[in-house]
Design an enzyme around this catalytic site. Structure first.
Site: not given
Length: 243
Positions: A152-154
């Site tokens: 998700v962050y990536s």
């Protein structure tokens, strides 16, 4: 060749802690005025009192639509122009996709992606009229390769890398530089739940960097002559071997 930041007016989001606070201190030290944007009104007031008259607090909740939309107009009511916009505020979700919640995903994308795009959209007409300006965004090394342990962050940082590099090209004819800095793991509030001993060992092994290292990179990018753009600077812990 290094150019002076003396007299410049910068806006930094997420300025009350971590990379944003380190960047604020660095630009103040170099003679700039810094509008410190954060949702934490008490922290901003305390820091502005300590940092001096050139540190101007701006309380904005980037996750609130009205507050986010009002940010640039409210800042331009306090200062007469903006030379630098540093979109630094962000949040983090690690782990497998199924371990998070739809609400957490919405929060991350709204802060890491949507707020950045809206802040840049709001400042571009101002900088275009002045035919000068610098826009810098905190991205991440996670925006450069598939980090399977934090998808998700990536994903949010891949989106921002695409956005920044597209906007860089759009703004070339207008004299506005658009850049990003992509740190590896940084000692910040995002690691607040780490035991102190783990932080110490990670620092000593070269697996983490301090926020001041990112401020160093930001200063370098902003002080190049106007004919030079540092389109992206990756800043990694020496011992980081996942890239």
């Amino acid at each position: 060749m290094s150019e002076s930041l003396d007299g410049k007016i910068a806006v930094i989001t997420g300025a009350a802690s971590g990379i944003g606070l380190a960047a604020t201190r660095r630009l103040l030290d170099r003679g700039a005025t810094v509008v410190m944007v954060d949702w934490n009104e008490a922290a901003l007031a305390e820091l502005a009192g300590k940092l001096g008259d050139r540190a101007i607090p701006q309380v904005t909740n980037l996750l609130d639509v009205d507050s986010c939309n009002a940010m640039i107009p409210e800042i331009l009511a306090k200062v007469d122009h903006i030379d630098i916009l540093y979109c630094n505020a962000g949040t983090y979700i690690g782990g497998e996709l199924t371990e998070t919640t739809p609400e957490a995903i919405d929060r991350m994308l709204n802060l890491n992606v949507n707020a950045v795009m809206k802040n840049v959209r709001a400042v571009v007409p101002h900088m275009t009229r002045r035919k000068t300006g610098d826009i810098v965004v905190t991205c991440s090394i996670a925006g450069h390769f598939p980090t399977w342990w934090e998808p998700v962050y990536s994903g949010s940082k891949w989106a921002i890398t695409s956005f920044v590099q597209g906007m860089r090209r759009q703004m070339i004819p207008h004299g506005v530089r658009v850049m990003q800095v992509s740190p590896g793991p940084v000692v910040s509030a995002l690691l607040a739940d780490w035991p102190e001993e783990n932080l110490r060992k990670a620092r000593e092994s070269g697996s983490l960097i301090d926020a001041e290292e990112v401020a160093d990179a930001l200063e370098y990018m902003l002080t190049r002559k106007r004919t030079v753009t540092i389109r992206d600077m990756l800043v990694l812990p020496t011992n980081f071997d996942r890239v």
